[in-house]
Design a protein around this motif. Structure first.
Motif, PDB file in Angstrom:
ATOM      1  N   GLY A 122       0.828  -1.194   0.000  1.00 49.58           N
ATOM      2  CA  GLY A 122       0.000   0.000   0.000  1.00 49.58           C
ATOM      3  C   GLY A 122       0.861   1.241   0.000  1.00 49.58           C
ATOM      4  N   LEU A 123       0.541   2.193  -0.851  1.00 46.63           N
ATOM      5  CA  LEU A 123       1.162   3.517  -0.825  1.00 46.63           C
ATOM      6  C   LEU A 123       0.058   4.463  -0.389  1.00 46.63           C
ATOM      7  N   LEU A 124       0.084   4.838   0.879  1.00 49.48           N
ATOM      8  CA  LEU A 124      -1.074   5.488   1.477  1.00 49.48           C
ATOM      9  C   LEU A 124      -0.676   6.662   2.344  1.00 49.48           C
ATOM     10  N   ARG A 125      -1.667   7.493   2.588  1.00 46.65           N
ATOM     11  CA  ARG A 125      -1.448   8.701   3.365  1.00 46.65           C
ATOM     12  C   ARG A 125      -1.869   8.465   4.807  1.00 46.65           C
ATOM     13  N   GLU A 126      -0.993   8.834   5.727  1.00 46.79           N
ATOM     14  CA  GLU A 126      -1.266   8.728   7.168  1.00 46.79           C
ATOM     15  C   GLU A 126      -1.757   7.330   7.558  1.00 46.79           C
ATOM     16  N   PRO A 127      -0.889   6.315   7.421  1.00 45.57           N
ATOM     17  CA  PRO A 127      -1.338   4.965   7.751  1.00 45.57           C
ATOM     18  C   PRO A 127      -1.613   4.825   9.245  1.00 45.57           C
ATOM     19  N   PRO A 128      -2.674   4.117   9.613  1.00 44.87           N
ATOM     20  CA  PRO A 128      -2.950   3.902  11.036  1.00 44.87           C
ATOM     21  C   PRO A 128      -2.010   2.853  11.611  1.00 44.87           C
ATOM     22  N   ASP A 129      -1.929   2.803  12.924  1.00 45.01           N
ATOM     23  CA  ASP A 129      -1.148   1.766  13.601  1.00 45.01           C
ATOM     24  C   ASP A 129      -1.987   0.497  13.605  1.00 45.01           C
ATOM     25  N   GLU A 130      -1.759  -0.354  12.639  1.00 42.53           N
ATOM     26  CA  GLU A 130      -2.612  -1.519  12.403  1.00 42.53           C
ATOM     27  C   GLU A 130      -1.856  -2.797  12.749  1.00 42.53           C
ATOM     28  N   PRO A 131      -2.401  -3.638  13.627  1.00 44.46           N
ATOM     29  CA  PRO A 131      -1.735  -4.910  13.943  1.00 44.46           C
ATOM     30  C   PRO A 131      -1.514  -5.742  12.682  1.00 44.46           C
ATOM     31  N   GLY A 132      -0.327  -6.294  12.569  1.00 45.75           N
ATOM     32  CA  GLY A 132      -0.016  -7.148  11.433  1.00 45.75           C
ATOM     33  C   GLY A 132       0.567  -6.425  10.235  1.00 45.75           C
ATOM     34  N   LEU A 133       0.589  -5.081  10.266  1.00 43.57           N
ATOM     35  CA  LEU A 133       1.129  -4.321   9.143  1.00 43.57           C
ATOM     36  C   LEU A 133       2.404  -3.595   9.550  1.00 43.57           C
ATOM     37  N   SER A 134       3.353  -3.564   8.649  1.00 40.74           N
ATOM     38  CA  SER A 134       4.552  -2.742   8.802  1.00 40.74           C
ATOM     39  C   SER A 134       4.416  -1.524   7.901  1.00 40.74           C
ATOM     40  N   THR A 135       4.905  -0.375   8.372  1.00 40.05           N
ATOM     41  CA  THR A 135       4.832   0.851   7.581  1.00 40.05           C
ATOM     42  C   THR A 135       6.175   1.566   7.612  1.00 40.05           C
ATOM     43  N   GLU A 136       6.412   2.345   6.574  1.00 45.47           N
ATOM     44  CA  GLU A 136       7.650   3.117   6.484  1.00 45.47           C
ATOM     45  C   GLU A 136       7.349   4.417   5.741  1.00 45.47           C
ATOM     46  N   THR A 137       7.634   5.551   6.382  1.00 40.63           N
ATOM     47  CA  THR A 137       7.350   6.848   5.784  1.00 40.63           C
ATOM     48  C   THR A 137       8.290   7.113   4.614  1.00 40.63           C
ATOM     49  N   ILE A 138       7.723   7.590   3.497  1.00 46.30           N
ATOM     50  CA  ILE A 138       8.543   7.881   2.327  1.00 46.30           C
ATOM     51  C   ILE A 138       8.418   9.334   1.881  1.00 46.30           C
ATOM     52  N   LEU A 139       7.455  10.070   2.448  1.00 52.59           N
ATOM     53  CA  LEU A 139       7.290  11.467   2.046  1.00 52.59           C
ATOM     54  C   LEU A 139       6.558  12.222   3.140  1.00 52.59           C
ATOM     55  N   SER A 140       6.985  13.452   3.382  1.00 57.69           N
ATOM     56  CA  SER A 140       6.281  14.364   4.289  1.00 57.69           C
ATOM     57  C   SER A 140       6.047  15.667   3.527  1.00 57.69           C
ATOM     58  N   GLU A 141       4.813  16.146   3.527  1.00 50.11           N
ATOM     59  CA  GLU A 141       4.523  17.374   2.784  1.00 50.11           C
ATOM     60  C   GLU A 141       3.598  18.284   3.578  1.00 50.11           C
ATOM     61  N   GLU A 142       3.618  19.541   3.205  1.00 44.25           N
ATOM     62  CA  GLU A 142       2.811  20.540   3.881  1.00 44.25           C
ATOM     63  C   GLU A 142       1.393  20.562   3.324  1.00 44.25           C
ATOM     64  N   PHE A 143       0.538  21.326   4.002  1.00 51.09           N
ATOM     65  CA  PHE A 143      -0.822  21.552   3.517  1.00 51.09           C
ATOM     66  C   PHE A 143      -0.892  22.881   2.776  1.00 51.09           C
ATOM     67  N   VAL A 144      -1.821  22.960   1.829  1.00 50.03           N
ATOM     68  CA  VAL A 144      -2.115  24.212   1.133  1.00 50.03           C
ATOM     69  C   VAL A 144      -3.625  24.429   1.186  1.00 50.03           C
ATOM     70  N   VAL A 145      -4.043  25.659   0.926  1.00 48.92           N
ATOM     71  CA  VAL A 145      -5.465  25.939   0.823  1.00 48.92           C
ATOM     72  C   VAL A 145      -5.839  25.940  -0.652  1.00 48.92           C
ATOM     73  N   VAL A 146      -6.987  25.359  -0.949  1.00 48.43           N
ATOM     74  CA  VAL A 146      -7.510  25.298  -2.313  1.00 48.43           C
ATOM     75  C   VAL A 146      -8.685  26.263  -2.392  1.00 48.43           C
ATOM     76  N   LEU A 147      -8.591  27.215  -3.314  1.00 53.57           N
ATOM     77  CA  LEU A 147      -9.588  28.288  -3.405  1.00 53.57           C
ATOM     78  C   LEU A 147     -10.135  28.394  -4.829  1.00 53.57           C
ATOM     79  N   PRO A 148     -11.393  28.845  -4.976  1.00 47.55           N
ATOM     80  CA  PRO A 148     -11.827  29.238  -6.315  1.00 47.55           C
ATOM     81  C   PRO A 148     -10.923  30.363  -6.818  1.00 47.55           C
ATOM     82  N   ALA A 149     -10.569  30.346  -8.073  1.00 49.53           N
ATOM     83  CA  ALA A 149      -9.618  31.338  -8.605  1.00 49.53           C
ATOM     84  C   ALA A 149     -10.089  32.765  -8.411  1.00 49.53           C
TER      85      ALA A 149
END
Length: 297
Positions: free
Chosen positions: A149-176
């Protein structure tokens, strides 16, 4: 009628002797002495029920039965060689099929490069790509529907291993045409009276909560408006004037003429992208893909 069980070693000895028509030379090619070679040929002849070679002083020749067996023996040995090579390739992770889930926003950033890198590294591997949000990916991993899985904000799930590959900021999306689009940086508190267009909590609980926390930290309770399960749809709803959104910065690659993306202030919150896999999965295809991702990160 029972089918005779012919040993690969005997078939190999038979084909080499059929090529050389000389026990000494055949034994030398096989790396064995002549008596063991003769024993293997005799065992094969017993299984066939007929002589495969005529033997004379300084002369060996195939019998009609030997001539009939030779093409089949060569095909059988060739098929086994092909099968062994295929098994080795699959066992090493160089061939086979791997199923990969991915969040839609990654199609605009990480995904193309990762897939291209893995195809270059493992051209014999088939990639089966499935677009899905975080929660469905976790379920699909648990149920063995996908392998990675390539996913955003993975939960702490029993049986799954996770490894962070990217950290990014938030932006605001506005009507032009929105007044805030005239600014280069938009204070989060300026969004207090705007309806927020977001992914539903069920699609990505952690990123949903992180966006709400941005609003709470800015001192207001957000007005939740329309929801959509894909970021591209979120942007389309913003373009239609149904609200604004706070979203991962990678969605700036969604090019819509009626949408503006602006940085926010404060700009301390981050959203992470991770790869996830079943921690007890010993599939070499998974290991090879994880190596590709790590090498590209």
């Amino acid at each position: 009628m029972d089918r005779p069980e012919l040993g690969l070693q005997q078939l190999h000895a038979f084909t080499v002797l059929a090529e050389e028509l000389h026990f000494g030379r055949a034994a030398e090619r096989l790396g064995i002495a002549q008596p063991p070679l003769s024993q293997q040929i005799r065992r094969l002849e017993v299984k066939v029920g007929h002589p495969l070679f005529t033997r004379g002083p300084g002369r060996v020749a195939l019998t009609p039965a030997g001539n009939e067996l030779l093409p089949a023996a060569l095909r059988a040995l060739d098929e086994v060689a092909v099968g062994l090579d295929a098994a080795r390739r699959v066992g090493s992770g160089a061939a086979g099929r791997i199923r990969i889930g991915f969040s839609a926003s990654l199609a605009l950033t990480l995904l193309p490069g990762l897939l291209s890198a893995h195809r270059d590294r493992c051209p014999g591997v088939d990639l089966e790509i499935r677009e899905m949000t975080t929660a469905p990916q976790v379920t699909a991993l648990r149920e063995h529907v996908i392998d990675i899985g390539l996913l955003r904000e993975p939960p702490d799930e029993p049986g799954l291993s996770t490894e962070t590959i990217l950290s990014e900021e938030f932006v605001v999306v506005l009507p032009a045409a929105h007044p805030l689009a005239a600014r280069r940086v938009v204070p989060v508190e300026a969004l207090a009276d705007e309806p927020l267009v977001l992914l539903p909590r069920s699609a990505g609980p952690t990123v949903h909560s992180r966006i709400l926390d941005l609003c709470h930290d800015a001192g207001f309770e957000p007005r939740l408006g329309q929801q959509a399960v894909e970021w591209q749809t979120v942007c389309a709803l913003v373009e239609a004037g149904l609200g604004v959104s706070l979203a991962p910065a990678s969605i700036r690659r969604i090019r819509l003429t009626g949408v503006a993306y602006r940085r926010i202030e404060p700009n301390t919150a981050r959203t992470t992208v991770a790869m996830a896999w079943r921690h007890d999965d010993r599939n070499p295809l998974v290991s090879r893909f994880l190596e590709t991702v790590r090498g590209a990160s």
